[in-house]
Design an enzyme around this catalytic site. Structure first.
Site, PDB file in Angstrom:
ATOM      1  N   SER B  55       0.852  -1.184   0.000  1.00  0.00           N
ATOM      2  CA  SER B  55       0.000   0.000   0.000  1.00  0.00           C
ATOM      3  C   SER B  55       0.885   1.229   0.000  1.00  0.00           C
ATOM      4  O   SER B  55       1.944   1.238   0.640  1.00  0.00           O
ATOM      5  CB  SER B  55      -0.892   0.042   1.246  1.00  0.00           C
ATOM      6  OG  SER B  55      -2.001  -0.803   1.120  1.00  0.00           O
ATOM      7  N   GLU B  62      -1.637  19.138  -4.614  1.00  0.00           N
ATOM      8  CA  GLU B  62      -2.909  19.171  -5.336  1.00  0.00           C
ATOM      9  C   GLU B  62      -3.825  18.028  -4.918  1.00  0.00           C
ATOM     10  O   GLU B  62      -4.770  17.709  -5.627  1.00  0.00           O
ATOM     11  CB  GLU B  62      -2.624  19.101  -6.836  1.00  0.00           C
ATOM     12  CG  GLU B  62      -1.687  20.200  -7.346  1.00  0.00           C
ATOM     13  CD  GLU B  62      -0.201  19.895  -7.146  1.00  0.00           C
ATOM     14  OE1 GLU B  62       0.103  18.761  -6.697  1.00  0.00           O
ATOM     15  OE2 GLU B  62       0.635  20.769  -7.426  1.00  0.00           O
ATOM     16  N   SER B  63      -3.599  17.374  -3.804  1.00  0.00           N
ATOM     17  CA  SER B  63      -4.429  16.348  -3.161  1.00  0.00           C
ATOM     18  C   SER B  63      -3.668  15.026  -2.949  1.00  0.00           C
ATOM     19  O   SER B  63      -2.755  15.002  -2.137  1.00  0.00           O
ATOM     20  CB  SER B  63      -5.790  16.157  -3.820  1.00  0.00           C
ATOM     21  OG  SER B  63      -6.548  17.366  -3.691  1.00  0.00           O
ATOM     22  N   HIS B  68      -3.035   0.336  -3.810  1.00  0.00           N
ATOM     23  CA  HIS B  68      -3.124  -0.858  -2.959  1.00  0.00           C
ATOM     24  C   HIS B  68      -3.059  -2.069  -3.873  1.00  0.00           C
ATOM     25  O   HIS B  68      -3.808  -2.120  -4.862  1.00  0.00           O
ATOM     26  CB  HIS B  68      -4.425  -0.876  -2.154  1.00  0.00           C
ATOM     27  CG  HIS B  68      -4.614   0.347  -1.320  1.00  0.00           C
ATOM     28  ND1 HIS B  68      -3.874   0.589  -0.185  1.00  0.00           N
ATOM     29  CD2 HIS B  68      -5.416   1.430  -1.473  1.00  0.00           C
ATOM     30  CE1 HIS B  68      -4.227   1.756   0.328  1.00  0.00           C
ATOM     31  NE2 HIS B  68      -5.161   2.286  -0.430  1.00  0.00           N
ATOM     32  N   CYS B  83      -6.583  18.730  -7.723  1.00  0.00           N
ATOM     33  CA  CYS B  83      -7.336  19.971  -7.820  1.00  0.00           C
ATOM     34  C   CYS B  83      -6.501  20.982  -8.589  1.00  0.00           C
ATOM     35  O   CYS B  83      -5.299  20.802  -8.769  1.00  0.00           O
ATOM     36  CB  CYS B  83      -7.706  20.499  -6.441  1.00  0.00           C
ATOM     37  SG  CYS B  83      -6.307  20.827  -5.386  1.00  0.00           S
TER      38      CYS B  83
END
Lengths: 123, 123
Positions: B55, B62-63, B68, B83
């Site tokens: 993971s 930007e986020s 996974h 974003c």
């Protein structure tokens, strides 16, 4: 649904704007959500943006939780991605929704990893 | 669509199984995806599971990007949440898909933060 993962996409609108820019409070909400859902936290990364906004991720043994806030829009977008049967993502969602005090919210549940050929979930 | 964020949910089926359990290779794919899309990496957390599976999360200005893997099922689930207008999530998706060599894949694009009342995107 026989899926490897459950993914909740949570839209939080018209939230408490003070909380949306409070990295300490947001981290506490996300950690509480992970813990109360039965998840095991493995790592975290939270960031405060200038002039405003917070992003945070918790990597859990059962996948992840993320949050991104836009205080100027009263909005936060949260994701809860879990696998296995011991974690209750519904509980994490409940805690996140309560924590941000949105006037309106939506939760979309997606199933992830549905095309697998073996049915045993080992992760 | 006037949204604060774009979210790509990527299902990677029948991947190269060696890559699915190679944390070094996976980290390189995800970092390349972030960099090539124009994102700014702020933090990361990658974990190897026993007996198998990886993971990883990258928090970006930007986020986020997450991955996974379930080597036993040949599956990986990736998410790209961005974003603003400078990052190209399509490019990140392309690099992730190429990196895992899936026989089949799907990409669902969701818009996040569509209920805002102000139109200016400042984050």
């Amino acid at each position: 649904m026989n899926a490897l993962g459950k993914h909740f996409l949570i839209e939080l609108n018209d939230c408490n704007r003070k909380i949306l820019n409070d990295i300490v409070a947001i981290r506490e909400i996300m950690i509480a959500a992970a813990n109360e859902s039965g998840a095991t936290i493995l790592g975290e990364s939270f960031h405060q943006f200038s002039p405003q906004g917070v992003s945070g991720v918790l990597i859990i043994a059962e996948s992840h939780l993320t949050i991104h806030t836009w205080p100027e829009h009263g909005y936060a977008g949260a994701d809860i991605f879990t696998c296995g049967t011991t974690v209750k993502p519904e509980k994490a969602a409940e805690i996140i929704i309560e924590g941000f005090h949105p006037k309106t919210h939506s939760v979309i549940q997606m199933y992830r990893g549905t095309a697998k050929t073996k049915k045993k979930i080992t992760k």
